[in-house]
Design a protein around this motif. Sequence first.
Motif, PDB file in Angstrom:
ATOM      1  N   SER A 280      46.043  33.190  33.459  1.00 10.87           N
ATOM      2  CA  SER A 280      46.789  34.226  32.733  1.00 10.87           C
ATOM      3  C   SER A 280      47.654  35.067  33.659  1.00 10.87           C
ATOM      4  O   SER A 280      48.665  35.621  33.240  1.00 10.87           O
ATOM      5  CB  SER A 280      45.827  35.131  31.959  1.00 10.87           C
ATOM      6  OG  SER A 280      44.910  35.746  32.849  1.00 10.87           O
ATOM      7  N   GLY A 281      47.294  35.138  34.937  1.00 13.08           N
ATOM      8  CA  GLY A 281      48.079  35.942  35.866  1.00 13.08           C
ATOM      9  C   GLY A 281      49.227  35.192  36.497  1.00 13.08           C
ATOM     10  O   GLY A 281      50.062  35.774  37.183  1.00 13.08           O
ATOM     11  N   THR A 282      49.308  33.873  36.259  1.00  9.07           N
ATOM     12  CA  THR A 282      50.384  33.076  36.860  1.00  9.07           C
ATOM     13  C   THR A 282      51.640  33.187  36.018  1.00  9.07           C
ATOM     14  O   THR A 282      51.680  33.896  35.024  1.00  9.07           O
ATOM     15  CB  THR A 282      49.966  31.604  36.983  1.00  9.07           C
ATOM     16  OG1 THR A 282      49.764  31.086  35.657  1.00  9.07           O
ATOM     17  CG2 THR A 282      48.698  31.448  37.781  1.00  9.07           C
ATOM     18  N   PRO A 290      51.445  34.003  26.045  1.00  5.84           N
ATOM     19  CA  PRO A 290      50.623  33.519  27.156  1.00  5.84           C
ATOM     20  C   PRO A 290      49.212  33.203  26.681  1.00  5.84           C
ATOM     21  O   PRO A 290      48.723  33.775  25.721  1.00  5.84           O
ATOM     22  CB  PRO A 290      50.644  34.693  28.149  1.00  5.84           C
ATOM     23  CG  PRO A 290      51.048  35.885  27.352  1.00  5.84           C
ATOM     24  CD  PRO A 290      51.908  35.390  26.246  1.00  5.84           C
ATOM     25  N   ALA A 291      48.579  32.263  27.393  1.00  7.44           N
ATOM     26  CA  ALA A 291      47.218  31.862  27.029  1.00  7.44           C
ATOM     27  C   ALA A 291      46.252  33.014  27.300  1.00  7.44           C
ATOM     28  O   ALA A 291      46.499  33.851  28.170  1.00  7.44           O
ATOM     29  CB  ALA A 291      46.824  30.642  27.850  1.00  7.44           C
ATOM     30  N   PRO A 292      45.133  33.083  26.547  1.00  8.33           N
ATOM     31  CA  PRO A 292      44.138  34.132  26.816  1.00  8.33           C
ATOM     32  C   PRO A 292      43.547  33.968  28.212  1.00  8.33           C
ATOM     33  O   PRO A 292      43.605  32.892  28.799  1.00  8.33           O
ATOM     34  CB  PRO A 292      43.087  33.911  25.730  1.00  8.33           C
ATOM     35  CG  PRO A 292      43.297  32.515  25.240  1.00  8.33           C
ATOM     36  CD  PRO A 292      44.750  32.222  25.422  1.00  8.33           C
ATOM     37  N   ALA A 293      43.004  35.067  28.745  1.00 12.42           N
ATOM     38  CA  ALA A 293      42.438  35.040  30.102  1.00 12.42           C
ATOM     39  C   ALA A 293      41.400  33.927  30.222  1.00 12.42           C
ATOM     40  O   ALA A 293      40.561  33.750  29.346  1.00 12.42           O
ATOM     41  CB  ALA A 293      41.809  36.391  30.420  1.00 12.42           C
ATOM     42  N   GLY A 294      41.489  33.210  31.354  1.00 14.38           N
ATOM     43  CA  GLY A 294      40.529  32.154  31.607  1.00 14.38           C
ATOM     44  C   GLY A 294      40.837  30.839  30.922  1.00 14.38           C
ATOM     45  O   GLY A 294      40.132  29.859  31.116  1.00 14.38           O
ATOM     46  N   GLU A 333      43.270  31.453  43.324  1.00 16.98           N
ATOM     47  CA  GLU A 333      44.629  31.883  43.001  1.00 16.98           C
ATOM     48  C   GLU A 333      45.519  30.678  42.822  1.00 16.98           C
ATOM     49  O   GLU A 333      45.379  29.663  43.518  1.00 16.98           O
ATOM     50  CB  GLU A 333      45.199  32.740  44.137  1.00 16.98           C
ATOM     51  CG  GLU A 333      44.445  34.023  44.395  1.00 16.98           C
ATOM     52  CD  GLU A 333      44.985  34.761  45.612  1.00 16.98           C
ATOM     53  OE1 GLU A 333      44.982  35.997  45.576  1.00 16.98           O
ATOM     54  OE2 GLU A 333      45.384  34.094  46.597  1.00 16.98           O
ATOM     55  N   CYS A 334      46.480  30.791  41.900  1.00 16.39           N
ATOM     56  CA  CYS A 334      47.477  29.745  41.716  1.00 16.39           C
ATOM     57  C   CYS A 334      48.548  29.918  42.782  1.00 16.39           C
ATOM     58  O   CYS A 334      49.158  30.983  42.891  1.00 16.39           O
ATOM     59  CB  CYS A 334      48.101  29.841  40.326  1.00 16.39           C
ATOM     60  SG  CYS A 334      49.339  28.580  40.026  1.00 16.39           S
TER      61      CYS A 334
END
Length: 340
Positions: A280-282, A290-294, A333-334
């Motif tokens: 989600s942070g990428t 955006p997709a949900p976290a995780g 991290e991505c």
Amino acid sequence: MPSTTAGEPIPIETSHEDMIHDAQLDYYGKRLATCSSDRTVKVFDVVDGEAQRSTGHTLKGHTGPVWQVAWAHPKFGQILASCSYDGKVFIWKEQQGQGPSPGGWTKIKEHTLHKASVNSVSWAPHELGAILACASSDGTISVLTFKNDGTWGADVFEGHAIGCNAVSWAPAVQPGSLIAHQPNNTVPGQQPATVHSVKRFASAGCDNLVKIWAFREETQEWVKEEVLEGHTDWVRDVAWAPNIGLPRSYIATASQDKTVLIWTKDSPTSPWVKTALDPSGTASTTGGAPAPAGKFPDVVWRVSWSLAGNILAVSCGDGKVTLWKENLKGVWECVSDMTS
């Protein structure tokens, strides 16, 4: 000066007539094997990152889509395994040409013990011998072993209810062996006692589970060591990270539930601990919210480790491949994002 296109992907025309399901470079990165729904396997020579059309070979014999290919270690020769929807695993060997006659690929083994699609094949670390694990939709896992007398042995056992999607071998190096205390009473010039390596692999199934299997030498049978629960839908792929002998082991799993889990084991006696990658942070996903976290934006199909085992590639149904690395705080991290 390096060329400006050095980092750009190079498209390779394979002449497959249908969807390509897998592409694998050999040990030296000099040959590329691909497989397709057109029921064929193709092998290309790769020069400077580009496949040479003139040197391509087409391997025919499967009667259904070919899902995966796997190269054996070169010490066994130029050997390639393929698995198909037709329920068969073929092992191919390249024969060197004698005199004026050109060499070619011949089928040296046809494994037909499965009753449904064989979805994944994986060669064991070469230190353990020429051993191939196969995962099938009939719920069983088979392990083919090439014996010294030139015959193949086969162990078949129940793996996952409904079906098995993927298999991945543990490194032959025992975790922690790099920093383990070495006995100093070895005679000069004599090899130190070798650490006994165990035949072990992980399997991913349609029962939402990942299972770890080990071979017991005393009973000569495969036993289920551990079950990793964490996914809420089919587990599509599993990848055991390479290890140079550090204590910690890593396994990555990809699922229909749109998540990737990293399982870590700090020592041989520790439990497996899971961590979900958080995309989600990428960079924002292609279109839509955006997709949900995780969670990834779509089903995650494949996971693959770099040779050193420190970078994980994740292939998602949205057409993107992302690369992930663990930072010094232990957070994944991505570090790269590629659209196919």
